[in-house]
Write a protein that holds these residues in place. Structure first.
Motif, PDB file in Angstrom:
ATOM      1  N   ALA A  77      22.060  13.144  24.258  1.00  0.00           N
ATOM      2  CA  ALA A  77      20.439  14.052  25.160  1.00  0.00           C
ATOM      3  C   ALA A  77      21.012  15.843  24.059  1.00  0.00           C
ATOM      4  CB  ALA A  77      20.395  13.968  25.974  1.00  0.00           C
ATOM      5  N   MET A  78      21.957  15.662  24.260  1.00  0.00           N
ATOM      6  CA  MET A  78      21.599  17.409  24.292  1.00  0.00           C
ATOM      7  C   MET A  78      22.005  17.789  22.804  1.00  0.00           C
ATOM      8  SD  MET A  78      22.092  18.809  27.727  1.00  0.00           S
ATOM      9  CE  MET A  78      21.696  20.437  27.241  1.00  0.00           C
ATOM     10  N   ALA A  98      34.103  23.405  27.805  1.00  0.00           N
ATOM     11  CA  ALA A  98      35.023  23.605  28.604  1.00  0.00           C
ATOM     12  C   ALA A  98      36.620  22.785  28.474  1.00  0.00           C
ATOM     13  CB  ALA A  98      34.416  22.923  29.655  1.00  0.00           C
ATOM     14  N   VAL A 123      28.895  15.822  34.097  1.00  0.00           N
ATOM     15  CA  VAL A 123      28.917  17.717  33.800  1.00  0.00           C
ATOM     16  C   VAL A 123      29.826  18.548  34.793  1.00  0.00           C
ATOM     17  CG1 VAL A 123      27.327  19.469  33.663  1.00  0.00           C
ATOM     18  CG2 VAL A 123      26.538  17.324  32.741  1.00  0.00           C
ATOM     19  N   HIS A 157      25.926  13.795  25.848  1.00  0.00           N
ATOM     20  CA  HIS A 157      26.265  14.168  24.236  1.00  0.00           C
ATOM     21  C   HIS A 157      25.081  13.709  23.359  1.00  0.00           C
ATOM     22  CE1 HIS A 157      30.452  15.702  24.626  1.00  0.00           C
ATOM     23  NE2 HIS A 157      30.746  14.585  24.654  1.00  0.00           N
ATOM     24  N   ILE A 203      25.222  23.370  30.376  1.00  0.00           N
ATOM     25  CA  ILE A 203      25.426  21.779  29.870  1.00  0.00           C
ATOM     26  C   ILE A 203      26.227  21.686  28.675  1.00  0.00           C
ATOM     27  CG2 ILE A 203      24.875  19.504  29.718  1.00  0.00           C
ATOM     28  CD1 ILE A 203      22.411  19.532  31.051  1.00  0.00           C
ATOM     29  N   HIS A 204      25.788  22.567  27.880  1.00  0.00           N
ATOM     30  CA  HIS A 204      25.803  22.803  26.132  1.00  0.00           C
ATOM     31  C   HIS A 204      27.696  23.241  26.473  1.00  0.00           C
ATOM     32  CE1 HIS A 204      23.260  21.556  23.664  1.00  0.00           C
ATOM     33  NE2 HIS A 204      22.038  22.606  24.521  1.00  0.00           N
ATOM     34  N   ALA A 264      29.960  22.884  29.315  1.00  0.00           N
ATOM     35  CA  ALA A 264      30.681  21.410  29.788  1.00  0.00           C
ATOM     36  C   ALA A 264      30.912  20.532  28.818  1.00  0.00           C
ATOM     37  CB  ALA A 264      29.668  21.234  31.019  1.00  0.00           C
ATOM     38  N   MET A 265      30.007  20.344  27.682  1.00  0.00           N
ATOM     39  CA  MET A 265      30.124  19.090  27.424  1.00  0.00           C
ATOM     40  C   MET A 265      31.061  19.683  25.698  1.00  0.00           C
ATOM     41  SD  MET A 265      28.722  16.828  28.726  1.00  0.00           S
ATOM     42  CE  MET A 265      29.096  15.325  28.048  1.00  0.00           C
ATOM     43  N   GLU A 266      30.516  20.620  25.500  1.00  0.00           N
ATOM     44  CA  GLU A 266      30.926  20.920  23.992  1.00  0.00           C
ATOM     45  C   GLU A 266      32.700  22.080  24.051  1.00  0.00           C
ATOM     46  OE1 GLU A 266      27.343  23.137  21.958  1.00  0.00           O
ATOM     47  OE2 GLU A 266      28.901  22.928  20.936  1.00  0.00           O
ATOM     48  N   GLY A 290      16.856  24.122  26.926  1.00  0.00           N
ATOM     49  CA  GLY A 290      18.079  23.484  27.002  1.00  0.00           C
ATOM     50  C   GLY A 290      18.697  24.148  28.026  1.00  0.00           C
ATOM     51  N   CYS A 291      20.174  23.991  28.136  1.00  0.00           N
ATOM     52  CA  CYS A 291      20.918  23.858  30.091  1.00  0.00           C
ATOM     53  C   CYS A 291      22.154  24.816  28.657  1.00  0.00           C
ATOM     54  CB  CYS A 291      20.694  23.347  30.586  1.00  0.00           C
ATOM     55  SG  CYS A 291      22.351  23.579  31.994  1.00  0.00           S
ATOM     56  N   ARG A 323      33.400  17.133  33.450  1.00  0.00           N
ATOM     57  CA  ARG A 323      34.313  17.941  32.531  1.00  0.00           C
ATOM     58  C   ARG A 323      33.725  19.388  33.183  1.00  0.00           C
ATOM     59  NH1 ARG A 323      33.543  16.854  26.671  1.00  0.00           N
ATOM     60  NH2 ARG A 323      34.184  14.977  27.481  1.00  0.00           N
ATOM     61  N   THR A 324      33.352  20.298  34.409  1.00  0.00           N
ATOM     62  CA  THR A 324      34.181  21.180  34.788  1.00  0.00           C
ATOM     63  C   THR A 324      34.806  21.852  35.233  1.00  0.00           C
ATOM     64  OG1 THR A 324      32.700  22.276  36.107  1.00  0.00           O
ATOM     65  CG2 THR A 324      31.109  22.316  34.229  1.00  0.00           C
ATOM     66  N   GLU A 359      31.476  17.672  16.690  1.00  0.00           N
ATOM     67  CA  GLU A 359      32.459  18.045  16.788  1.00  0.00           C
ATOM     68  C   GLU A 359      33.962  17.026  16.989  1.00  0.00           C
ATOM     69  OE1 GLU A 359      34.107  21.781  18.867  1.00  0.00           O
ATOM     70  OE2 GLU A 359      32.067  21.809  17.737  1.00  0.00           O
ATOM     71  N   ARG A 372      15.558  15.742  28.502  1.00  0.00           N
ATOM     72  CA  ARG A 372      15.986  15.919  26.934  1.00  0.00           C
ATOM     73  C   ARG A 372      15.637  14.952  26.467  1.00  0.00           C
ATOM     74  NH1 ARG A 372      19.272  19.820  23.391  1.00  0.00           N
ATOM     75  NH2 ARG A 372      18.229  21.599  24.035  1.00  0.00           N
ATOM     76  N   SER A 419      28.548  24.839  19.206  1.00  0.00           N
ATOM     77  CA  SER A 419      28.168  24.663  17.802  1.00  0.00           C
ATOM     78  C   SER A 419      27.326  24.454  16.361  1.00  0.00           C
ATOM     79  CB  SER A 419      29.394  23.308  17.240  1.00  0.00           C
ATOM     80  OG  SER A 419      29.710  23.021  18.207  1.00  0.00           O
ATOM     81  N   GLU A 420      25.726  23.921  16.937  1.00  0.00           N
ATOM     82  CA  GLU A 420      24.761  23.706  16.487  1.00  0.00           C
ATOM     83  C   GLU A 420      24.129  25.286  15.731  1.00  0.00           C
ATOM     84  OE1 GLU A 420      23.515  20.585  15.686  1.00  0.00           O
ATOM     85  OE2 GLU A 420      25.142  20.415  14.932  1.00  0.00           O
TER      86      GLU A 420
END
Lengths: 199, 199
Positions: A116-117, B120, A176, A114, B113-114, B116-118, B109-110, A179-180, A33, B179, B32-33
């Motif tokens: 890790a994921m 949210a 996490v 970021h 989390i994705h 929340a990080m990307e 994965g989860c 962030r939410t 991103e 991860r 995104s990926e």
DNA sequence: ACCATAACAGAATGAGTATTCTGTTATTTT
DNA sequence: AAAATAACAGAATACTCATTCTGTTATGGT
């Protein structure tokens, strides 16, 4: 006449501060991103400068990750090495992180998560680097806990190695949730309950 | 003659299974990926079918998130509502997650989390949905803990609400560590130490 | 002062992306 | 059987991105 050292025009930007900006962007938005264009805008450094100094996006990210880990260490974690480290030092580290996640625009993120994921599953080198940082983080927690144990702040039979890994994991869980949109009170509560389990 | 129900050619794919594939991809690689092309390939469904059925990528993702939360609930969490729920139920939920993260190609994965990080931080609707799911997860943990408390498996003075939030946070921390390559033993150790704090 | 060239700004390139469009196929209704 | 049209496969579009290229500018060595 030295060819190697010839630098006919001086660089107009400081790579260190440029890297700082890159760290902020990557930590906030992650790898995909964050575009090189974003970094050009944020740093004011031209593409030429970025590519010439850092190689490419992937390498820039790796250097940002190094820097991020380094500054996290210096800001907070290295104090855990001091013999007077206490449970309160650990608490403050967590509270600082909670503040990062909750205040203002809450644009701060976590470069470790970021990485890790997004990247770790497809970039073994980065995965190894990240794992090294996380192990170091766990180790520093353990050392702090050991000092706290000597002070009688945590129970004598606590496995500080396992507890260090638990605290590392907790750190990510907090981010996490932050962030939410979970509020400061909830997050600090998690911290408090986690620390209480060490006593 | 019914205009609305006219369907001159029958659909050759099942939206539900297509969504399942999309969930797997998004959970593994994030938003995104994961390209629409990836989803076309994985599902065998044409662009036309995907857009016609799910709207666009963003909406497809939201439906995937719904489905993900739903299946997580059915698979594991809803059992916490049963009166005979015990600490062991909770342990098994965590161990299942640890297995997901550690075995085989570890591509799971989860989606939480994705998201929340990307997403949210730039999508308030998605953030609200995610927060709702996380609150539900915490609540289910709390209910399970309450049952465990009645059995005498956790200490009487445990704040099950706070503990439920802590377990939710722990779940995410585990995935992040998984991860980055931490082994099953380390992760299960974290689970065990977290649960021990409830007693 | 002048040359050589590193650093610069930004245009160009090429690849990938989400989404829409086009012509084809299959199936229900007439 | 023919007509109508939803579902299909994949080409076309418009856009973004990482990276490279191009022409310009500024500065150290002569």
């Amino acid at each position: 006449m030295s060819i190697l050292l010839l630098m006919v025009r001086t660089r107009t930007f400081d790579p260190a501060t440029a890297l700082t900006h890159a760290v902020e962007l990557f930590a906030s938005k992650g790898y995909s991103e964050t575009s090189m264009e974003d970094i050009v805008k944020a740093t004011g450094v031209s593409r030429y400068g970025l590519y010439g100094t850092f190689g490419n996006k992937r390498e820039l990210f790796e250097q940002a990750l190094d820097r991020y880990a380094d500054s996290m260490g210096k800001q907070a974690f290295l104090r855990l090495l001091e013999p007077e480290a206490s449970l309160d030092h650990i608490r403050r580290i967590f509270e600082g992180r909670v503040d990062d996640m909750c205040c203002e625009g809450a644009t701060k993120g976590c470069l470790f998560i970021h990485t890790a994921m997004e990247l770790a599953p497809r970039d073994d080198d980065l995965k190894d680097v990240l794992q090294k940082f996380m192990r170091r983080m766990s180790k520093l927690f353990s050392i702090g806990l050991e000092s706290a144990k000597e002070k009688g702040e945590v129970r004598k039979d606590l496995d500080v190695t396992a507890a260090g890994e638990l605290l590392t994991s907790t750190m990510f869980g907090l981010v996490v949730l932050g962030r939410t949109g979970f509020d400061r009170k909830t997050l600090n509560n998690i911290v408090e309950n986690t620390l209480r389990a060490m006593r």
